[in-house]
Design an enzyme around this catalytic site. Structure first.
Site: not given
Length: 197
Positions: A7-8, A10-12, A67-68, A150, A183
């Site tokens: 992922t790109h 940053p929160h994830k 993916d969520s 977020f 998650r």
């Protein structure tokens, strides 16, 4: 063991690292700096696999991708896979939240049920693929509350709280969220697969 998180966002990355540290401190998660694939799947699983495959191919490491999104029952499960783009292609979290609240403006509490869903795909360096899911049930508040988290966190009220002191995920501490989130639930299902690598 080292895995790449595909992922790109940053929160994830931050959220996943907190979950991993709490459950698998021996697992080193490295960020993904490769090309971002086109997420043209129509399900969470399809998009998670697209991202994990790309990251595994680019790095040669086992890759994990999430993916969520939020699935609102009265909207037939939408925004669902389109959660990040609900208000358009700009991926504007504030606009997404405002649009969803506007769409549900006249909907009473009993019909505001929703779930956060997370699908995590693991693609190993030998090409094996695994998919797990985590679901966090709850309902949507009538207005945003809280500065934490977020995306849709400020309007999501998870099930299982004392009705007299219910809070949105936006009002949770990071530790509270990481111990209960969709998650975290998906990652718990992923741990046995990681241990088998």
């Amino acid at each position: 063991m080292k895995v790449v998180l595909a992922t790109h966002n940053p929160h994830k990355v931050s959220e996943f690292q907190q979950i991993v540290t709490a459950t698998r401190p021996d697992l080193e998660v490295v960020g993904y700096d490769g090309p971002e694939p086109v997420e043209d799947g129509v399900t969470f699983a399809e998009n998670a696999l697209i991202k994990a495959r790309a990251a595994a191919e680019h790095t040669g490491l086992p890759a994990v991708a999430d993916d969520s999104g939020i699935c609102v029952d009265v909207l037939g499960g939408s925004p669902g896979v389109f959660s990040a783009y609900w208000a358009g292609q700009r991926k504007d979290a504030v606009a997404n939240l405002e649009l969803l609240l506007d769409q549900l403006r006249d909907i009473a509490d009993p019909q505001r049920t929703a779930q956060f869903r997370s699908t995590i795909a693991l693609v190993t360096s030998d090409g094996a693929e695994h998919v797990v899911e985590g679901v966090w049930p709850g309902r949507l508040a009538h207005a945003a509350a809280g500065e934490g988290g977020f995306g849709y966190d400020p309007v999501f009220i998870p099930d299982g709280q004392d009705p007299a002191s219910e809070r949105t995920v936006g009002q949770f501490t990071d530790a509270e969220k990481q111990s209960q989130s969709h998650r975290a639930r998906a990652f718990t299902a992923l741990v046995p697969l990681l241990e088998s690598l």
